[in-house]
Design a protein around this motif. Structure first.
Motif, PDB file in Angstrom:
ATOM      1  N   ASN A  44       1.516 -14.543  11.695  1.00 36.24           N
ATOM      2  CA  ASN A  44       1.661 -13.998  10.337  1.00 36.24           C
ATOM      3  C   ASN A  44       3.010 -14.395   9.734  1.00 36.24           C
ATOM      4  O   ASN A  44       3.975 -14.603  10.447  1.00 36.24           O
ATOM      5  CB  ASN A  44       1.540 -12.473  10.362  1.00 36.24           C
ATOM      6  CG  ASN A  44       0.133 -12.037  10.741  1.00 36.24           C
ATOM      7  OD1 ASN A  44      -0.792 -12.844  10.751  1.00 36.24           O
ATOM      8  ND2 ASN A  44      -0.013 -10.771  11.071  1.00 36.24           N
ATOM      9  N   THR A  49       3.079 -10.632   4.374  1.00 38.94           N
ATOM     10  CA  THR A  49       2.645  -9.407   5.040  1.00 38.94           C
ATOM     11  C   THR A  49       3.148  -8.187   4.262  1.00 38.94           C
ATOM     12  O   THR A  49       4.287  -8.163   3.810  1.00 38.94           O
ATOM     13  CB  THR A  49       3.191  -9.369   6.481  1.00 38.94           C
ATOM     14  OG1 THR A  49       2.783 -10.568   7.138  1.00 38.94           O
ATOM     15  CG2 THR A  49       2.666  -8.160   7.233  1.00 38.94           C
ATOM     16  N   ASP A  92      -1.608 -10.212   3.807  1.00 38.12           N
ATOM     17  CA  ASP A  92      -2.045  -9.592   5.054  1.00 38.12           C
ATOM     18  C   ASP A  92      -1.543  -8.148   5.004  1.00 38.12           C
ATOM     19  O   ASP A  92      -0.345  -7.905   5.087  1.00 38.12           O
ATOM     20  CB  ASP A  92      -1.408 -10.362   6.217  1.00 38.12           C
ATOM     21  CG  ASP A  92      -1.975  -9.923   7.548  1.00 38.12           C
ATOM     22  OD1 ASP A  92      -3.091  -9.375   7.568  1.00 38.12           O
ATOM     23  OD2 ASP A  92      -1.290 -10.132   8.567  1.00 38.12           O
TER      24      ASP A  92
END
Lengths: 337, 646
Positions: A44, A49, A92
């Protein structure tokens, strides 16, 4: 720059510069450390994120991640996170909540984020107590629990977060323990799931509800009190791996392998795609039954934000991308003069 | 209103009027909203100015035939510029006794009342609550006061549709079109707009060509009935209004709000994310937007009001245009989240379509009683921006302006619409699509100098959006340290941040226009209003000014912050009157802020002000007959009695 040429991140890259302010010895520390590691392992990106939380001890989590973060209001993290994901499906999005935040004040929102299958990872830290407000019983506190707000013992039945998640049509349901070896691998599987992933994490509040989950963490006895679920494998547990779960007259029972001719094949086999089995397992409670750990249930389906984006695309394909001129001149128009 | 009688080649004389007010009333299943809407469309298209007032029960189907189940639709159409749906009804169409009972009091003396005589039977009269054996159509009290036309609409409609092969129920459903056709004849309107609509709606959309045909037939039958019978001695003509040339469409407040939000998103190069929970009278905004996915609009029907506002906040955090819509009870539920939006300084649009309160109140009726809730209904010192559109079409401009302010100042904006302007319609001159100024959004932020609460000259913090490398940050509801945005419980910092949040909202006043007076800039009385009461106030002020009295009007579009010159404008008048559809919420603010002895005309009856109610209050103040009370309710009932008594 191509995705592949980006530098590989480590757990450290996911740590913010803020001092972590949970009580010393809190189970949250262990979870934080594992989450940072898993984020790196999943590949990630910190800028892509977003951690969203509500209110409570666990909800301080976003401050300690060097990602985008939103520490919102009590119980509403699922709604905020849904808005984030709808607005930008490329992000995300992870959500951190607790048993009070997620199951009490925010119970409604939790149910709906799950049934919609918004592609968000939901970590529910269950410590069976209100910690931030200094020790009142929570929706997962056991009946009879004596706390500041229940000095004569709680007269409420606790709810099972996993049963609720399954009833709410969650597409990924798992459980683990803050200090368990499998925490990281379960988080990893949650992270890889496309859709709402719900993970209950037993977490020790060492101030107000210390050792609530000792039966799942004590080195010598825990394997007798939990079952580690593996897809396609029989439900075997116990330190000596000599106990198993069998269905008898549609009811689960604990049997001893080898005793009375019980073989592995007689046992229940775990099937992550079997919703009924998952629900049955979610009803196993200590001390009557070993409590299952791992992935209870997983099925793949379209996520909410993908379906919504598809509707936008389909409508645009069918009617063309709307312009201001078309918008203003729609409907019955007429000319004067 | 009358301007002369002429006979233009027709068998019957036609009288020219400058305006007329028609009200369709019937059972909520009688299709009165549809008849009214069609009459409005036709009138707008032939060039009249129009203003409408739909009035329907909260129950979808209240018991048939009862007064509670009556649905009404009023249209004022004119050859002059009008601002209200009209005080007094010139022509009432009552489809049953209950509709007659509910609406007859609003008809002017000598007014036209067309009743569906077929429905005035024993059973329906009883359902309407009339005494056994009594029929109001035979009561001299009514027959002498009004021109009552008894038309057996149900029977005539059925007879005209005999050959269609439709079932009795379907035939009966066409009777609203028969009534509409009759009124079209009475007011000299063409049928083609409605025929086109019927063919489109029933024929193409619903795939019921037989039903379309029957409706058209009923419409024509009603029209021809007016033409060929000797029932109506005269028909009326209302010439087209001298309105600015251009392309027009009829628009309701909710429609204007919806397309205003899309336009704003477009101007800012953003996607509109509209998150809402169904609530009367705001749901139509959600419906309109849900059908506009091809404009990049994403609508999200949330599980409750709280989720609706929170998801909109999430969308704003993620960098899009996050908006939510609701009505009073929903705004109450959104309070805590609005505080979060204020604290995190995110741009958020909240549309509040006010209705009668408190609690569930009067869901389908209008009121302006959420002002103080919007202003103060949150914990802590929690200022935000409040804008109030003054009419249906103005909702379009208000939406764009709200987005412009929210984005420039990084602040939540509440748009205060109300049930009256949300459902009311008026002609809207379509603006030039190329004529809008772009809405600036600056996401180009230097990661080297970026800090979460580092403010610009407007005191706005930068809008750094997730996905941008180097700008990772955390926000939340806890108090934040000035500049860095780290959590801070420092007392001096909290004072400073509270001051900054207030000062930031006050700064918006640098970018809004000064308030202007309608009429002279100084005088004996200023009538100050806000929001949806604009039309009634403007008309009343204009009317009283015609008699030479020194009254002016001023209308607040910006309620937080208020225009900088408002205090100065108030001082130029000897007296201030504030008419509001609440118990004096703006009055409280004005008295508190400017120490002015403002008086209030306050009405909470689920209906907009009548012009004459405001005129009466203006005259009371100018004549020094107001008395000592800070506020009065409209005195129109007693006024009417006075007039009737001579």
């Amino acid at each position: 720059m191509a995705e592949s040429s980006l530098p590989v991140l480590t757990a450290k890259d996911f740590a913010s510069d803020q001092d972590v302010r949970w009580c010393p010895g809190c189970g949250d520390y262990a979870i934080l450390a594992q989450v940072r590691k898993v984020m790196a392992k999943l590949g990630n990106r910190i800028e892509k994120t977003v951690f969203v939380s509500g209110i409570g001890c666990s909800s301080r989590f976003p401050y300690y991640m060097n990602t985008y973060g939103f520490h919102s209001i009590h119980g509403r993290a699922p709604a905020i996170a849904t808005g984030v994901k709808i607005a930008n499906p490329d992000l995300d999005v992870w959500m951190v909540t607790g048993d009070g935040d997620g199951l009490s004040i925010g119970g409604n929102h939790l149910m709906h984020i799950l049934r919609r299958n918004v592609n968000i990872k939901i970590l529910l830290f269950n410590n069976r107590i209100y910690g931030l407000t200094k020790g009142q019983y929570s929706p997962t506190s056991e009946e009879g629990k004596k706390t500041k707000s229940s000095p004569m013992g709680s007269i409420e039945l606790p709810i099972s977060p996993l049963s609720i998640a399954l009833a709410a049509e969650a597409s990924f349901v798992a459980r683990t323990v803050d200090v368990d070896k499998d925490l990281a691998s379960i988080l990893e599987r949650a992270g890889q799931h496309k859709g709402s992933a719900f993970v209950e994490i037993y977490q020790d509040c060492n101030i107000f509800n210390h050792k609530a989950f000792e039966y799942t963490t004590d080195k010598d006895t825990k394997e007798d009190h939990i079952i580690r679920l593996e897809h396609g494998k029989p439900l075997i547990f116990g330190k000596a791996r000599n106990k198993g779960i069998r269905l008898h007259n549609h009811k689960p029972e604990i049997v001893e392998l080898g005793k009375d001719g019980v073989k592995e094949d007689d046992l229940l086999f775990h099937d992550e795609k079997d919703e009924s089995l998952a629900y049955l397992l979610s009803r196993f409670t200590h001390p009557e039954f070993p409590e299952p750990m791992g992935v209870f249930y997983k099925y793949d389906d379209d996520s909410y934000e993908d379906l919504l984006t598809k509707q936008v695309e389909d409508a645009t394909k069918a009617r063309g991308r709307g312009t201001i001129a078309a918008l203003l001149n729609a409907g019955d128009t007429y000319t004067v003069g | 209103m009358a301007a002369g009688t002429s006979s233009v080649g027709d068998r019957k004389p036609t009288r020219d009027l400058s305006s007329a007010v028609v009200r369709f009333a019937g059972d909520s299943g009688d299709g009165m909203q549809m008849a009214g809407t069609q009459f409005t469309d036709t009138s707008a298209i032939i060039g009249n100015d129009v203003a409408t007032l739909p009035d329907f029960p909260a129950e979808i189907r209240a018991p048939a035939g009862t007064v509670a189940g009556v649905s009404g639709f009023q249209i004022n159409f004119a050859s002059t510029d009008i601002h209200t749906p009209g005080d007094r009804v010139n022509a009432l169409i009552a489809m049953n006794p209950a509709a007659f009972k509910a609406h007859i009091e609003d008809v002017e003396a000598g007014g036209i009342v067309v009743v569906n005589d077929s429905e005035f039977d024993k059973v329906n009269l009883r359902k309407a609550g009339y005494a056994e054996g009594y029929n109001p159509l035979e009561d001299a009290k009514f027959t002498q006061q009004f021109k009552i036309f008894r038309v057996p609409i149900t029977r005539l409609n059925a007879e005209s549709l005999q050959s269609t092969g439709l079932g009795a129920k379907d035939v009966e459903r066409c009777k609203n079109m028969f009534a509409l056709g009759m009124i079209y004849w009475l007011y000299d309107r063409p049928l083609d707009t409605t025929i086109g609509y019927l063919e489109d709606y029933f024929g193409k959309k619903k795939k019921l060509p037989q039903v379309a045909e029957a409706n058209v037939k009923a419409l024509k039958a009603g029209f021809f009935f007016g033409e060929t019978t000797e029932m109506f001695p005269v028909r009326f003509h209302i010439a087209r209004a001298a309105i600015t040339p251009g392309k027009y469409r009829k628009i309701t407040g909710n429609e204007a709000m919806a397309i205003g939000l899309i336009t704003a998103a477009n101007l800012a190069n953003k996607n509109l994310i509209y998150c809402s929970y169904p609530i009367t009278p705001a749901s139509d905004i959600l419906h309109t937007l849900a059908a506009m996915r091809n404009y990049g609009v994403k609508t999200f029907q949330a599980e409750d009001e709280i989720a609706a506002v929170c998801s909109a906040i999430g969308a704003a955090f993620a960098g899009q245009l996050g908006a939510t819509g609701t009505s009073g009870p929903g705004l109450a539920l959104k309070s805590e989240a609005l505080g979060l939006a204020v604290m995190t300084e995110l741009p958020l649009i909240v549309v509040n379509v006010q209705r009668g309160g408190p609690s569930t109140g009067l869901p389908t009726k209008t009121e302006q009683s959420d002002l103080l809730q919007a202003m103060f209904g949150r914990n802590g010192d929690c200022p935000l921006v409040i804008i109030a559109p003054h009419g249906p079409a103005d909702c379009f401009d208000a939406a764009i302006e709200a987005v412009r302010i929210a984005f420039r100042h990084m602040v939540p904006v509440i748009i205060m619409s109300d049930g009256y302007i949300a459902n009311g319609a008026e002609p809207w001159r379509i603006p030039d699509a190329a004529g809008f100024e772009a809405i600036e959004v600056n996401h180009k932020i230097d990661p080297e100098t970026y800090e979460v609460y580092r403010r610009n000259e407007d005191l706005a913090r930068p809008w750094a959006i997730p996905g941008t490398p180097g700008l990772q940050h955390r926000i939340g509801g806890l108090e934040k340290q000035d500049v860095t945005g780290n959590v801070s419980y420092d007392s001096a910092n909290h004072q400073k941040m509270t001051n900054l949040r207030r000062a930031k909202v006050e700064k918006v006043a640098d970018h809004i226009p000064a308030i202007e007076c309608l009429g002279d800039p100084a005088g004996d009385l200023l009538v100050l209003g806000w929001g949806g009461t604009y039309g009634s106030i403007v008309t009343a002020v204009e009317n009283v000014r015609k008699s030479g009295r020194k009254v002016s009007g001023a209308h607040l579009r910006y309620l937080s912050p208020m225009p900088k010159n408002l205090g100065e404008v108030l001082k130029r008048f000897k007296k201030v009157l504030i008419p509001e559809l609440n118990m004096g919420q703006l009055r409280l603010l004005i008295r508190g802020k400017f120490l002015v002895d403002a008086r209030g005309l306050n009405k909470v009856q689920g209906k907009p002000f009548l012009v004459e109610e405001i005129e009466h209050a203006i005259n009371l103040m100018l004549d020094d007959k107001w008395g000592p009370s800070e506020s009065l309710e409209p005195q129109i009932a007693s006024l009417g009695a006075e007039e009737a008594g001579g």
